[in-house]
Design an enzyme around this catalytic site. Structure first.
Site, PDB file in Angstrom:
ATOM      1  CG  ASP A 187      -1.944   1.142   1.162  1.00  0.00           C
ATOM      2  OD1 ASP A 187      -1.713   2.125   0.429  1.00  0.00           O
ATOM      3  OD2 ASP A 187      -2.977   1.046   1.845  1.00  0.00           O
ATOM      4  CG  HIS A 192      -0.687   5.282   4.855  1.00  0.00           C
ATOM      5  ND1 HIS A 192      -1.671   5.514   5.792  1.00  0.00           N
ATOM      6  CD2 HIS A 192      -1.320   4.767   3.765  1.00  0.00           C
ATOM      7  CE1 HIS A 192      -2.844   5.155   5.295  1.00  0.00           C
ATOM      8  NE2 HIS A 192      -2.665   4.700   4.070  1.00  0.00           N
ATOM      9  CB  ILE A 207      -3.023   8.480   9.366  1.00  0.00           C
ATOM     10  CG1 ILE A 207      -3.470   8.136   7.934  1.00  0.00           C
ATOM     11  CG2 ILE A 207      -3.412   9.914   9.739  1.00  0.00           C
ATOM     12  CD1 ILE A 207      -4.989   8.193   7.735  1.00  0.00           C
ATOM     13  N   GLY A 210      -5.161   1.809   7.788  1.00  0.00           N
ATOM     14  CA  GLY A 210      -6.239   1.127   8.491  1.00  0.00           C
ATOM     15  C   GLY A 210      -6.034  -0.374   8.520  1.00  0.00           C
TER      16      GLY A 210
END
Length: 284
Positions: A187, A192, A207, A210
């Site tokens: 990803d 991120h 962040i 998830g």
């Protein structure tokens, strides 16, 4: 408009051959924080090739996350990654994932829901090898600013959290570099890793993925409630209720019932702000 719901749902399934081996599995587990303490026999099941088993959430990154990438480039879908958040994830396991494998993964846009100010794109992927089906995975992708096209709102059911005290609790520390390591499993969204991109998306810093908190949670459930046996997991679903920042501590609360563990996950440093909700592991 960037999302043509009818075109996306009607598009032909997209298939790709995927392959993985012990290095991909080990990298994924390390990205979830496995290996601490490094010589712990329970952790070696995640990190040492001679003892390796595969956490079922590995299905979300097998083939370097091609199902997610393929879904977001499907006919009728053209979105800005700065507006994309992962809304929810579910996996159904048809049998344990082997340490080394090769499979055909077929991806479809299962549905596109109109939430008013946003759209939710449901991406479904099915993987099968020569011995038959391996897993079915649904990702709910929340795209800000793409709603209002007059489509169905879609389901909004919530899982009621037990009112009694949890049967088990666990704390999991998110390392400062964890998102940087986890993204090597496929990803590559700069949200991120790139502070400037994160600001464009409305966050003051990058962040955590998830799906990283998703995998961390399943590992904690397996280790705490299922005797460390990954093969007991039949399905696992969650709704992403809030973001996680690298360096934070996750607080997991687990409620056990026959064949099922319900979980809530919060961020300790932000007064137990919700992270994962409606989270259930169904097991043997």
């Amino acid at each position: 408009m960037p999302i043509d719901a009818a075109k996306a749902v009607a598009a032909e399934p997209r298939s790709a051959e995927i392959a993985w081996d012990h290095k991909d599995v080990q990298l994924y587990h390390l990205g979830l924080g496995a290996g601490t303490p490094a010589t712990d026999p329970d952790e070696l099941r995640y990190t040492l090739e001679s003892r390796l088993h595969v956490l079922p959430s590995f299905a979300t990154v097998a083939g370097a996350g091609t199902a997610m990438a393929g879904g977001l480039s499907a006919p009728g879908i053209d979105v800005d990654l700065a507006r994309v958040l992962h809304g929810g994830q579910s996996i159904e396991l048809h049998r344990p994932i082997p340490v080394k494998g090769r499979a055909v993964q077929t991806s479809t846009v299962q549905a596109v829901y109109d939430k008013g100010k946003a759209a939710v794109v449901v991406l479904r992927s099915r993987a099968a090898d020569d011995d038959g089906p391996l897993w079915t995975s649904d990702a709910q992708i929340f795209v800000r600013g793409e709603g209002g096209f007059g489509g169905e709102r879609g389901p909004s059911a919530r899982t009621e959290q037990p009112t009694r005290a949890p049967d088990a609790e666990a704390l999991r520390q998110v390392r400062e570099d964890q998102a940087l390591l986890y993204r090597l499993s496929g990803d590559w969204n700069p949200l991120h890793a790139d502070p400037e991109f994160a600001k464009l998306a409305g966050f003051d810093r990058p962040i955590l993925h998830g799906l990283c908190s998703y995998g961390m949670t399943l590992k904690a459930v397996v280790d705490t409630a299922l005797g460390g046996d990954v093969t007991r997991v039949l399905s696992y679903s969650t709704r992403f209720a809030g973001v996680v920042f690298p360096g934070e501590t996750l607080h997991l609360r687990m409620w056990k019932s026959p064949g099922r563990v319900q979980v809530s996950v919060t961020a300790v440093e932000r007064d137990d702000a919700p992270v994962l909700a409606d989270t259930t592991v169904v097991h043997t």
